[in-house]
Write a protein that holds these residues in place. Structure first.
Motif, PDB file in Angstrom:
ATOM      1  N   MET A  20      -3.779  -2.824  -5.788  1.00 33.09           N
ATOM      2  CA  MET A  20      -3.612  -2.927  -7.240  1.00 33.09           C
ATOM      3  C   MET A  20      -2.446  -3.851  -7.599  1.00 33.09           C
ATOM      4  N   ARG A  21      -1.392  -3.838  -6.775  1.00 37.15           N
ATOM      5  CA  ARG A  21      -0.228  -4.671  -7.103  1.00 37.15           C
ATOM      6  C   ARG A  21      -0.613  -6.152  -7.175  1.00 37.15           C
ATOM      7  N   GLN A  22      -1.341  -6.633  -6.160  1.00 38.84           N
ATOM      8  CA  GLN A  22      -1.700  -8.054  -6.169  1.00 38.84           C
ATOM      9  C   GLN A  22      -2.660  -8.371  -7.313  1.00 38.84           C
ATOM     10  N   ALA A  23      -3.612  -7.473  -7.561  1.00 39.10           N
ATOM     11  CA  ALA A  23      -4.542  -7.683  -8.662  1.00 39.10           C
ATOM     12  C   ALA A  23      -3.786  -7.827  -9.982  1.00 39.10           C
ATOM     13  N   MET A  24      -2.820  -6.937 -10.210  1.00 42.95           N
ATOM     14  CA  MET A  24      -2.084  -6.976 -11.476  1.00 42.95           C
ATOM     15  C   MET A  24      -1.140  -8.174 -11.553  1.00 42.95           C
ATOM     16  N   GLU A  25      -0.540  -8.555 -10.431  1.00 40.50           N
ATOM     17  CA  GLU A  25       0.317  -9.753 -10.442  1.00 40.50           C
ATOM     18  C   GLU A  25      -0.483 -10.976 -10.868  1.00 40.50           C
ATOM     19  N   LEU A  26      -1.699 -11.099 -10.356  1.00 38.41           N
ATOM     20  CA  LEU A  26      -2.540 -12.239 -10.730  1.00 38.41           C
ATOM     21  C   LEU A  26      -3.033 -12.114 -12.169  1.00 38.41           C
ATOM     22  N   ALA A  27      -3.408 -10.905 -12.577  1.00 34.04           N
ATOM     23  CA  ALA A  27      -3.918 -10.702 -13.933  1.00 34.04           C
ATOM     24  C   ALA A  27      -2.854 -10.966 -14.991  1.00 34.04           C
ATOM     25  N   LEU A  28      -1.595 -10.733 -14.623  1.00 29.79           N
ATOM     26  CA  LEU A  28      -0.485 -10.893 -15.580  1.00 29.79           C
ATOM     27  C   LEU A  28       0.258 -12.220 -15.398  1.00 29.79           C
ATOM     28  N   ALA A  29      -0.202 -13.043 -14.452  1.00 29.71           N
ATOM     29  CA  ALA A  29       0.496 -14.313 -14.182  1.00 29.71           C
ATOM     30  C   ALA A  29       0.468 -15.210 -15.420  1.00 29.71           C
ATOM     31  N   THR A  30       1.517 -15.988 -15.562  1.00 32.05           N
ATOM     32  CA  THR A  30       1.699 -17.020 -16.613  1.00 32.05           C
ATOM     33  C   THR A  30       1.861 -16.437 -18.021  1.00 32.05           C
ATOM     34  N   LEU A  31       2.039 -15.112 -18.155  1.00 35.60           N
ATOM     35  CA  LEU A  31       2.395 -14.585 -19.472  1.00 35.60           C
ATOM     36  C   LEU A  31       3.768 -15.116 -19.857  1.00 35.60           C
ATOM     37  N   ASP A  32       3.928 -15.495 -21.119  1.00 36.41           N
ATOM     38  CA  ASP A  32       5.251 -15.929 -21.571  1.00 36.41           C
ATOM     39  C   ASP A  32       5.518 -15.341 -22.955  1.00 36.41           C
ATOM     40  N   ALA A  33       6.647 -15.716 -23.532  1.00 36.20           N
ATOM     41  CA  ALA A  33       7.068 -15.124 -24.800  1.00 36.20           C
ATOM     42  C   ALA A  33       6.094 -15.452 -25.933  1.00 36.20           C
ATOM     43  N   ASN A  34       5.260 -16.474 -25.728  1.00 33.04           N
ATOM     44  CA  ASN A  34       4.315 -16.867 -26.767  1.00 33.04           C
ATOM     45  C   ASN A  34       2.903 -16.330 -26.483  1.00 33.04           C
ATOM     46  N   THR A  35       2.812 -15.276 -25.653  1.00 35.33           N
ATOM     47  CA  THR A  35       1.518 -14.685 -25.330  1.00 35.33           C
ATOM     48  C   THR A  35       1.422 -13.273 -25.900  1.00 35.33           C
ATOM     49  N   HIS A  36       0.351 -13.019 -26.627  1.00 32.31           N
ATOM     50  CA  HIS A  36       0.024 -11.677 -27.110  1.00 32.31           C
ATOM     51  C   HIS A  36      -0.862 -11.030 -26.050  1.00 32.31           C
ATOM     52  N   LEU A  37      -0.412  -9.912 -25.501  1.00 32.19           N
ATOM     53  CA  LEU A  37      -1.176  -9.198 -24.474  1.00 32.19           C
ATOM     54  C   LEU A  37      -1.904  -8.023 -25.120  1.00 32.19           C
ATOM     55  N   HIS A  38      -3.221  -8.053 -25.025  1.00 25.92           N
ATOM     56  CA  HIS A  38      -4.050  -6.958 -25.532  1.00 25.92           C
ATOM     57  C   HIS A  38      -4.634  -6.208 -24.341  1.00 25.92           C
ATOM     58  N   VAL A  39      -4.539  -4.887 -24.367  1.00 29.05           N
ATOM     59  CA  VAL A  39      -5.093  -4.043 -23.307  1.00 29.05           C
ATOM     60  C   VAL A  39      -6.254  -3.252 -23.885  1.00 29.05           C
ATOM     61  N   SER A  40      -7.436  -3.417 -23.288  1.00 26.94           N
ATOM     62  CA  SER A  40      -8.615  -2.654 -23.694  1.00 26.94           C
ATOM     63  C   SER A  40      -8.937  -1.671 -22.568  1.00 26.94           C
ATOM     64  N   PHE A  41      -8.580  -0.413 -22.787  1.00 25.52           N
ATOM     65  CA  PHE A  41      -8.615   0.635 -21.768  1.00 25.52           C
ATOM     66  C   PHE A  41      -9.814   1.537 -21.999  1.00 25.52           C
ATOM     67  N   ASP A  42     -10.863   1.289 -21.206  1.00 24.99           N
ATOM     68  CA  ASP A  42     -12.027   2.174 -21.185  1.00 24.99           C
ATOM     69  C   ASP A  42     -11.712   3.285 -20.187  1.00 24.99           C
ATOM     70  N   VAL A  43     -11.803   4.525 -20.629  1.00 24.17           N
ATOM     71  CA  VAL A  43     -11.379   5.629 -19.772  1.00 24.17           C
ATOM     72  C   VAL A  43     -12.243   5.726 -18.513  1.00 24.17           C
ATOM     73  N   ASP A  44     -13.465   5.141 -18.535  1.00 23.12           N
ATOM     74  CA  ASP A  44     -14.262   5.171 -17.307  1.00 23.12           C
ATOM     75  C   ASP A  44     -13.759   4.193 -16.243  1.00 23.12           C
ATOM     76  N   PHE A  45     -12.718   3.419 -16.572  1.00 16.33           N
ATOM     77  CA  PHE A  45     -11.954   2.661 -15.580  1.00 16.33           C
ATOM     78  C   PHE A  45     -11.494   3.577 -14.446  1.00 16.33           C
ATOM     79  N   LEU A  46     -11.127   4.807 -14.798  1.00 12.70           N
ATOM     80  CA  LEU A  46     -10.560   5.749 -13.843  1.00 12.70           C
ATOM     81  C   LEU A  46     -11.641   6.376 -12.980  1.00 12.70           C
ATOM     82  N   ASP A  47     -11.262   6.825 -11.798  1.00 14.43           N
ATOM     83  CA  ASP A  47     -12.211   7.541 -10.956  1.00 14.43           C
ATOM     84  C   ASP A  47     -12.618   8.840 -11.656  1.00 14.43           C
ATOM     85  N   PRO A  48     -13.924   9.182 -11.628  1.00 12.86           N
ATOM     86  CA  PRO A  48     -14.377  10.406 -12.299  1.00 12.86           C
ATOM     87  C   PRO A  48     -13.723  11.684 -11.795  1.00 12.86           C
TER      88      PRO A  48
END
Length: 304
Positions: free
Chosen positions: A206-234
Motif C-alpha cells: 500500500m505504501r508504494q501505491a499511495m506514494e505513486l498515487a499522491l506523487a506531484t501534488l503541490d500547493a496548487n492541487t485540490h485533492l478529492h477523495v471518493s471513498f466507496d466503503v466497499d473498498f474495504l475487505d468485507p
C-alpha cells in the motif's frame, strides 16, 4: 487543511443494484462522524439531508436505470457541494450510492476551474466504475460515474457542471480495485486510467501505491477523495451492497488514509455505498468513521 467541514447527506440508492444505501447518511451520524471531527479542532456544519426523488425501482430504459432521478440527485449534490467549496469549506458528501460521485466531483472540477487549481481524484473502491450502457447489462449508474465524468455517458449526466468532459482520466488514481467487467477492462486500458489494483498492492504494498498515487501534488492541487466503503475487505466492512473479497485490510486502509492526511491537500470527500440494511450493529459505519478520522489527522503518535 481547511478548518470548516460541511456534512451533506444524500439519502438515496437511486444508482445502486440493492436497496439500503439511502440509510447511509444517518448511520454515519449515529457513528458520531460530527463530534469525532470536532474533537480534531474542526468546525463541523451539518447541512442535513438533500431531498430528491424516491427510488421507483424499475428496470433499465435504453441502458440506464432511473436516469431522470439519477440526474436530479446529481444536480442537487453538485449545487450543494459547489456552494460549500465557494464558501471555503471542505464538503463531505454522506451517500448514498456512488453514482453521486458524479455530482460531487463535477462540482469540485468546476470550483477548480474558478480558482485556477489542478485537480487530483483518489477513487478508493473495489470497482473501477468506468462502465457505459453498452458495457453493463444492469444499467445501474453507480457503475458508471468515472466514465460519465470523463465524458462517456448520457448527455444529461456528462454536462452537469457545465464542461464536457468534467475531468480528464489523467487526474484520477484508483486504489483497491478488484472487480472490473470484461468490456470495462478494455475501456479502462484504452482511456489510460491509472489503477492500483489489489494485485499491485499485494506485490508492491500500500505504501508504494499511495506514494505513486499522491506523487506531484503541490500547493496548487485540490485533492478529492471518493471513498466507496466497499473498498474495504468485507471481513471488516460487511455493510455494503456489492461486497468483493480480498480488499485492503484495516491496517492497509489506515495507512492509505494517513498518507493522504500527511499531504495536507485533501479539500473534499465522498463517503458512499454504506448500506446499514446489510451491516452488523453499525460496524461498517464505525470503521468508516474511524478511517475518516485518520484522513483528518488521527495517528498513533505525533508525526513530524
Amino acid at each position: 487543511m481547511l478548518k470548516t467541514v460541511s456534512l451533506i447527506g444524500a439519502p438515496t440508492d437511486i444508482g445502486a443494484g440493492a436497496r439500503g444505501a439511502s440509510m447511509g447518511p444517518e448511520a454515519l451520524r449515529v457513528a458520531n462522524i460530527g463530534p469525532i471531527l470536532e474533537s480534531h479542532g474542526l468546525t463541523v456544519l451539518d447541512r442535513g439531508n438533500l431531498s430528491g426523488p424516491a427510488n421507483p425501482w424499475q428496470p433499465p430504459v435504453e441502458g440506464y436505470r432511473h436516469l431522470p432521478e439519477v440526474v436530479t440527485w446529481n444536480r442537487l449534490v453538485h449545487e450543494a457541494v459547489y456552494a460549500e467549496l465557494s464558501q471555503g469549506h471542505l464538503p463531505i458528501l454522506l451517500g448514498g450510492d456512488h453514482c453521486l460521485g458524479l455530482g460531487s466531483i463535477s462540482a469540485v472540477a468546476r470550483h477548480c476551474r474558478d480558482v485556477g487549481k489542478k485537480l487530483r481524484v483518489l477513487w478508493l473502491d473495489a470497482h473501477a466504475d468506468f462502465n457505459t450502457s453498452a458495457l453493463t447489462p444492469s444499467g445501474n449508474v453507480h457503475g458508471m460515474p468515472v466514465a460519465c465524468l470523463c465524458g462517456h455517458g448520457p448527455q444529461e449526466l456528462i454536462e452537469i457542471g457545465g464542461k464536457v468532459p468534467a475531468i480528464s482520466p489523467k487526474w484520477v488514481r484508483q486504489i483497491g480495485i478488484r472487480s472490473v467487467d470484461p468490456g470495462e477492462k478494455r475501456f479502462v486500458h484504452e482511456q489510460g486510467l491509472e489503477v492500483f489494483d489489489m494485485r499491485y498492492i499485494d506485490e508492491m504494498g500500500m505504501r508504494q501505491a499511495m506514494e505513486l498515487a499522491l506523487a506531484t501534488l503541490d500547493a496548487n492541487t485540490h485533492l478529492h477523495v471518493s471513498f466507496d466503503v466497499d473498498f474495504l475487505d468485507p471481513d471488516i466492512a460487511p455493510g455494503v451492497g456489492t461486497t468483493v473479497p480480498g480488499g485492503p485490510t484495516y491496517r492497509e486502509a489506515q495507512l492509505c488514509m494517513e498518507m493522504i492526511a500527511d499531504t495536507g491537500r485533501m479539500a473534499s470527500l465522498d463517503v458512499v455505498e454504506l448500506n446499514p440494511a446489510l451491516d452488523v450493529r453499525n460496524k461498517t459505519a464505525m470503521v468508516a468513521v474511524d478511517l475518516i478520522e485518520s484522513l483528518f489527522g488521527k495517528s498513533t503518535l505525533m508525526r513530524r
